[in-house]
Design a protein around this motif. Structure first.
Motif, PDB file in Angstrom:
ATOM      1  N   ASP A  57      -8.393  -2.144 -16.041  1.00 55.99           N
ATOM      2  CA  ASP A  57      -8.120  -3.233 -15.417  1.00 55.99           C
ATOM      3  C   ASP A  57      -7.496  -3.036 -14.169  1.00 55.99           C
ATOM      4  N   LYS A  58      -6.550  -2.093 -13.994  1.00 52.62           N
ATOM      5  CA  LYS A  58      -5.841  -1.857 -12.909  1.00 52.62           C
ATOM      6  C   LYS A  58      -5.613  -0.609 -12.629  1.00 52.62           C
ATOM      7  N   VAL A  59      -5.185  -0.036 -11.283  1.00 55.37           N
ATOM      8  CA  VAL A  59      -4.660   1.077 -11.018  1.00 55.37           C
ATOM      9  C   VAL A  59      -3.536   0.794 -10.291  1.00 55.37           C
ATOM     10  N   PHE A  60      -2.369   1.631 -10.822  1.00 56.34           N
ATOM     11  CA  PHE A  60      -0.959   1.472 -10.241  1.00 56.34           C
ATOM     12  C   PHE A  60      -0.613   2.692  -9.569  1.00 56.34           C
ATOM     13  N   PHE A  61      -0.441   2.755  -8.232  1.00 53.36           N
ATOM     14  CA  PHE A  61       0.110   3.707  -7.461  1.00 53.36           C
ATOM     15  C   PHE A  61       1.645   3.540  -7.083  1.00 53.36           C
ATOM     16  N   LEU A  62       2.185   4.608  -7.830  1.00 60.84           N
ATOM     17  CA  LEU A  62       3.868   4.388  -7.865  1.00 60.84           C
ATOM     18  C   LEU A  62       4.306   5.612  -6.697  1.00 60.84           C
ATOM     19  N   ALA A  63       5.229   5.171  -5.946  1.00 66.28           N
ATOM     20  CA  ALA A  63       5.648   6.120  -4.807  1.00 66.28           C
ATOM     21  C   ALA A  63       7.131   6.109  -4.991  1.00 66.28           C
ATOM     22  N   PRO A  66       7.114   6.001   2.860  1.00 65.93           N
ATOM     23  CA  PRO A  66       6.231   6.804   3.317  1.00 65.93           C
ATOM     24  C   PRO A  66       5.004   6.970   2.241  1.00 65.93           C
ATOM     25  N   GLY A  67       5.396   6.941   1.091  1.00 65.49           N
ATOM     26  CA  GLY A  67       4.224   7.543  -0.142  1.00 65.49           C
ATOM     27  C   GLY A  67       3.491   6.076  -0.045  1.00 65.49           C
ATOM     28  N   ARG A  68       4.159   4.964  -0.143  1.00 65.12           N
ATOM     29  CA  ARG A  68       3.228   3.777  -0.127  1.00 65.12           C
ATOM     30  C   ARG A  68       2.251   3.584   0.955  1.00 65.12           C
ATOM     31  N   GLN A  69       2.869   3.982   1.995  1.00 62.86           N
ATOM     32  CA  GLN A  69       1.936   3.869   3.339  1.00 62.86           C
ATOM     33  C   GLN A  69       0.894   5.088   3.264  1.00 62.86           C
ATOM     34  N   LEU A  70       1.056   6.115   2.623  1.00 62.52           N
ATOM     35  CA  LEU A  70      -0.168   7.208   2.446  1.00 62.52           C
ATOM     36  C   LEU A  70      -1.216   6.631   1.632  1.00 62.52           C
ATOM     37  N   ALA A  71      -0.485   5.970   0.376  1.00 71.80           N
ATOM     38  CA  ALA A  71      -1.615   5.293  -0.397  1.00 71.80           C
ATOM     39  C   ALA A  71      -2.551   4.226   0.119  1.00 71.80           C
ATOM     40  N   LEU A  72      -1.775   3.264   0.941  1.00 72.43           N
ATOM     41  CA  LEU A  72      -2.655   2.415   1.835  1.00 72.43           C
ATOM     42  C   LEU A  72      -3.606   2.884   2.745  1.00 72.43           C
ATOM     43  N   ASP A  73      -3.069   3.834   3.181  1.00 74.33           N
ATOM     44  CA  ASP A  73      -4.006   4.834   4.312  1.00 74.33           C
ATOM     45  C   ASP A  73      -5.289   5.124   3.683  1.00 74.33           C
ATOM     46  N   ALA A  74      -4.790   5.821   2.436  1.00 79.25           N
ATOM     47  CA  ALA A  74      -6.015   6.571   1.655  1.00 79.25           C
ATOM     48  C   ALA A  74      -7.050   5.226   1.112  1.00 79.25           C
ATOM     49  N   LEU A  75      -6.557   4.240   0.718  1.00 84.24           N
ATOM     50  CA  LEU A  75      -7.483   2.894   0.272  1.00 84.24           C
ATOM     51  C   LEU A  75      -8.247   2.377   1.553  1.00 84.24           C
ATOM     52  N   SER A 134      -4.751  -8.448  -8.849  1.00 81.59           N
ATOM     53  CA  SER A 134      -5.144  -7.396  -8.034  1.00 81.59           C
ATOM     54  C   SER A 134      -5.634  -6.251  -8.787  1.00 81.59           C
ATOM     55  N   ASP A 135      -6.523  -5.312  -8.206  1.00 84.80           N
ATOM     56  CA  ASP A 135      -7.218  -4.007  -8.612  1.00 84.80           C
ATOM     57  C   ASP A 135      -6.361  -2.886  -8.562  1.00 84.80           C
ATOM     58  N   VAL A 136      -5.720  -2.788  -7.562  1.00 86.28           N
ATOM     59  CA  VAL A 136      -4.930  -1.441  -7.031  1.00 86.28           C
ATOM     60  C   VAL A 136      -3.554  -2.301  -6.658  1.00 86.28           C
ATOM     61  N   VAL A 137      -2.324  -1.841  -7.200  1.00 86.77           N
ATOM     62  CA  VAL A 137      -1.043  -2.232  -6.906  1.00 86.77           C
ATOM     63  C   VAL A 137      -0.473  -0.953  -6.446  1.00 86.77           C
ATOM     64  N   VAL A 138       0.191  -0.921  -5.325  1.00 90.06           N
ATOM     65  CA  VAL A 138       1.019   0.064  -4.660  1.00 90.06           C
ATOM     66  C   VAL A 138       2.359  -0.449  -4.499  1.00 90.06           C
ATOM     67  N   SER A 139       3.124   0.225  -5.155  1.00 86.02           N
ATOM     68  CA  SER A 139       4.686   0.128  -5.468  1.00 86.02           C
ATOM     69  C   SER A 139       5.610   1.023  -5.504  1.00 86.02           C
ATOM     70  N   ASP A 140       6.794   0.889  -5.538  1.00 87.65           N
ATOM     71  CA  ASP A 140       8.047   1.800  -6.090  1.00 87.65           C
ATOM     72  C   ASP A 140       7.822   2.002  -7.649  1.00 87.65           C
ATOM     73  N   TYR A 141       8.313   3.286  -7.845  1.00 87.10           N
ATOM     74  CA  TYR A 141       8.501   3.955  -9.352  1.00 87.10           C
ATOM     75  C   TYR A 141       9.078   2.471 -10.170  1.00 87.10           C
ATOM     76  N   ASN A 142      10.028   1.689  -9.652  1.00 82.70           N
ATOM     77  CA  ASN A 142      10.905   0.871 -10.604  1.00 82.70           C
ATOM     78  C   ASN A 142       9.810  -0.191 -10.967  1.00 82.70           C
ATOM     79  N   TYR A 143       8.854  -0.610 -10.297  1.00 84.62           N
ATOM     80  CA  TYR A 143       8.143  -1.481 -10.640  1.00 84.62           C
ATOM     81  C   TYR A 143       7.135  -1.194 -12.280  1.00 84.62           C
ATOM     82  N   TYR A 144       7.102   0.200 -12.451  1.00 81.00           N
ATOM     83  CA  TYR A 144       6.485   0.331 -13.712  1.00 81.00           C
ATOM     84  C   TYR A 144       7.719   1.080 -14.734  1.00 81.00           C
ATOM     85  N   PHE A 145       8.552   1.565 -14.128  1.00 80.17           N
ATOM     86  CA  PHE A 145       9.376   2.335 -15.060  1.00 80.17           C
ATOM     87  C   PHE A 145      10.982   1.890 -15.400  1.00 80.17           C
TER      88      PHE A 145
END
Length: 753
Positions: free
Chosen positions: A237-243, A247-256, A338-349
């Motif tokens: 259902d979802k992919v969570f990219f946790l940074a 800068p890690g969030r931006q790298l993920a957005l650039d890759a997407l 949303s299908d892909v959520v890019v966020s900080d670690y704390n949003y999942y952990f």
């Protein structure tokens, strides 16, 4: 939630939240029970019911393309009463009306599903409100006919059905696109395909994966691409990219963005303080214009955001302001869609993590990517730690309302007694002191009652202390071998001892393990995940978690690793090290002029070497990392590393410039690392060493050596960023020559004298 084929699955709570919420966003103080208290409250209510009472009644029904399902809290067949249990604190009369509307909507939907399942003509519906403090129940009942409930259910479904049909179309087009998604470049970099295949296999088999992959192979794209390919095939259902950092969030957005996956909905979540448009206002309709009528304007904003699809911080803000809703809470809503959520670690952990909570509530199948996962150990320790400062309590007592004087005084007395019993400035205890915890609990109860009675009063120091005390109490309840309680004294201006209390998490494993098991697959990747057992032990991963050491695209002749074994950077030898370090740096610069980074263990050491160096070699440009650098200052520091530039930037190892920065080609051709990066020797770290020895039999390694060398390897990774780069790294300390140290360095390095 999530659509597959012709049916769209939706939870009862999610359906009602979509259709039945209206009015203002209101975040005035409402002392909600914790999740554990909520579970205990439901169990308490069930224990008071007669024999034959059914709990967690699974129900489902269909309407058009909708499959609605959920679990009703309780049903009493003898009374033909369906109950929805809600726990609360304080005055029930102060509960916002839109909350009560939502509760009635839920119990009515469950009422119809139960009538349908058991052929009931009518049923008694009950909202059971349990006061966590007094454990008293308030019962609000209503008799309803099945036909009326059926009509209500169908009306909620009709309100949702357009959105559901839209989501089905979105899901179908997204899956079709992902099935045909191609890699955005002509080929994979060396090691990148190996990583991508392992990530896809982990998602396919439903396991976690630890992947150590060198900097520069394109880890972000190499992990996102295979998971997106796996989404339709593994019904994710979802992919969570946790940074760990921005800068890690931006790298993920650039890759997407490189993937050109147009139908995907991509959401960036940012911290509340960075998204808030009116930080001077309280978060409710009487204060903030973006909270007033939020739920009335939310449907149009949600529709616009869904159509936009690319929802980074700027895009989401533009949509939110166009519809006059809060950007932060619009983002929270769009996390559901949303299908892909890019966020900080704390949003999942974190303890109350949004993404994990939504995953559990909606039974999503999610895949999680943890970028720069070596950071998760320290970040998770902080998430599950708590502090209380006696200075704050002392100041609070002076301004506290009369009703709070005695409870705060009891805390103060228990705290002062602890200070008197402790002769040293620092002491760790086997368990938190019961007397102090009881006093804190009493104060929390009193502050809760006070804040409930004065919901519009804005007393920031009181609320700060309240939430800190709440967190402290909750973690005290879970105290165990993974925790440390300590007290650190410091004198006030009058010479009296005040102190700070800490509940420190040392091993995050018990808290993180459920988060890993809650995902279909979690992939933790970093250039430094060695040694494997260190991360398995501390993070709570299963012992059989696959561990991949990705082949490096770099060769030993690209990066010269030189060890200055004649120099010691130990604290007692630092003054003697200044001259040889400066001489080595000057010699390397003369041999190959260009841009270099020099890393040291502290700002003090950095400045001493820089002063010595500039006196002896004033012709070499240097620039220094300051103790307090804002974003603009950090940017200016990095801008000095220009193509064709020359000079040496002095930085602290483990700081802002030790990882997460990209200076390819001639922007950086070498690094000097004048430290093993070992954490400071202090009482807290010595307690950590002792506990790690007790738990894992390797106290020094777990507390000092592994965290230190991880920083060294990260810093060295700034030098070689592409297959065309060439550079040099000087490891300055005699301990780098030791075989046991060199075994922990990257295998592709050829360490020379």
């Amino acid at each position: 939630m999530g659509g597959r084929l012709s049916m769209y699955r939706v939870a009862v709570r999610a359906l009602c939240e979509f259709t039945a919420k209206g009015g203002d966003l209101d975040l005035r103080f409402t002392p909600a029970p914790t999740a554990q208290e909520g579970i205990a409250g439901h169990a308490l209510v069930a224990s008071r019911r007669p024999e034959g009472y059914e709990t967690e009644v699974a129900l489902e029904g269909e309407f058009g393309p909708l499959k609605v399902r959920g679990r009703a809290d309780g049903y009493d067949p003898a009374l033909n009463r369906l109950e929805e249990v809600k726990t609360y604190r304080g005055d029930l009369q102060r509960m916002p009306d839109n909350h009560r509307q939502l509760h009635w909507a839920q119990v009515k939907v469950y009422g119809w599903l139960l009538c349908q399942a058991r052929n009931l003509e009518d049923i008694e519906l009950a909202l059971v409100y349990l006061d966590i403090g007094s454990q008293r129940e308030t019962l609000i009942t209503e008799r309803a006919h099945a036909e009326v409930l059926k009509a209500f259910f169908e009306e909620q479904c009709r309100r949702f059905i357009h959105w559901a049909e839209q989501e089905l179309v979105h899901g179908t087009s997204r899956d079709r696109m992902l099935e045909n998604l191609g890699f955005p470049h002509a080929g994979f970099r060396q090691g990148q395909r190996q990583l991508a295949e392992a990530v896809y296999k982990a998602a396919s088999t439903g396991c976690c994966l630890m992947a150590q992959a060198p900097t520069g192979i394109g880890k972000t794209l190499g992990t996102l691409f295979p998971l997106l390919k796996a989404m339709p095939r593994r019904a994710l259902d979802k992919v969570f990219f946790l940074a760990a950092k921005t800068p890690g969030r931006q790298l993920a957005l650039d890759a997407l963005a490189q993937l050109h996956a147009a139908p995907l909905r991509v959401l960036e979540l940012v911290a509340r303080d960075k998204a808030c448009e009116h930080p001077e206002n309280a978060c409710h309709g009487e204060s903030c214009p973006l909270a007033r009528g939020f739920y009335d304007r939310l449907p149009a904003a949600r529709q616009a955001a869904a159509a936009q699809r690319w929802l980074d911080r700027d895009a989401l803000r533009e949509i939110a302001l166009a519809h006059q809703v809060c950007p932060y809470y619009l983002a929270q809503e769009m996390a559901r869609w949303s299908d892909v959520v890019v966020s900080d670690y704390n949003y999942y952990f974190d303890t109350s993590a949004l993404l994990h909570g939504l995953t559990q509530a909606n039974q999503w199948r999610v895949a999680v990517l943890v970028d720069e996962a070596h950071n998760l150990v320290e970040r998770a320790r902080r998430m599950y730690s708590a502090e209380l400062d006696q200075w704050s309590l002392k100041a609070l007592r002076k301004t506290a309302a009369p009703a709070l004087k005695k409870p705060l005084e009891r805390v103060s007395r228990a705290w002062s007694e602890l200070n008197r019993e402790q002769s040293e400035d620092y002491q760790a205890y086997e368990t938190p002191p019961t007397g102090l915890l009881n006093a804190l609990q009493g104060a929390v109860t009193a502050i809760t009652d006070h804040l409930v009675e004065h919901p519009t009063a804005l007393d920031v120091p009181l609320q700060d202390f309240y939430f800190e005390a709440l967190q402290f109490g909750r973690l005290a309840e879970q105290f165990g071998p993974h925790s440390l309680f300590d007290l650190s004294k410091r004198p006030d201006r009058n010479g009296r001892s005040l102190s700070r209390l800490c509940l420190r998490n040392l091993v995050p494993a018990p808290f993180l393990a459920p988060r890993f098991s809650g995902s279909r697959s979690t992939v933790l990747f970093s250039a430094t995940l060695t040694p494997r057992h260190y991360y398995l032990d501390l993070l709570g991963l299963a012992p059989n978690t696959p561990w991949l050491d990705v082949d490096s695209p770099f060769h030993a002749d690209q990066l010269q690793i030189r060890v200055a074994a004649q120099v010691s950077t130990r604290y007692q030898h630092r003054d003697a090290s200044l001259a040889p370090i400066a001489s080595l740096m000057a010699s390397q610069f003369a041999e190959r002029p260009g841009n270099y980074l020099a890393f040291f263990s502290s700002h003090d050491y950095l400045r001493k070497v820089a002063e010595w160096f500039t006196r002896q070699h004033p012709q070499v440009p240097v620039w220094l990392q300051d103790r307090q650098m804002d974003e603009a200052a950090r940017h200016a520091f990095l801008q000095r590393f220009s193509e064709g530039g020359q000079g040496i930037g002095f930085a602290v190892l483990g700081g802002a410039f030790g990882e997460g920065i990209d200076l390819p080609g001639e922007r950086l051709i070498g690094a000097f690392i004048a430290t093993l990066g070992l954490p400071q020797l202090n009482p807290v770290n010595e307690q950590l060493r002792q506990r790690m020895a007790r738990l894992f039999g390797a106290g020094y390694d777990y507390a000092y050596l592994y965290p230190g060398l991880q920083k060294v390897v990260q810093a060295a990774g700034r030098v070689i960023r592409t297959p065309a780069d060439r550079g040099v790294v000087h490891l300055i300390d005699d301990r780098f020559a030791q075989p046991e140290i060199q075994r922990l360095l990257p295998t592709w390095w050829a360490v020379g004298p």
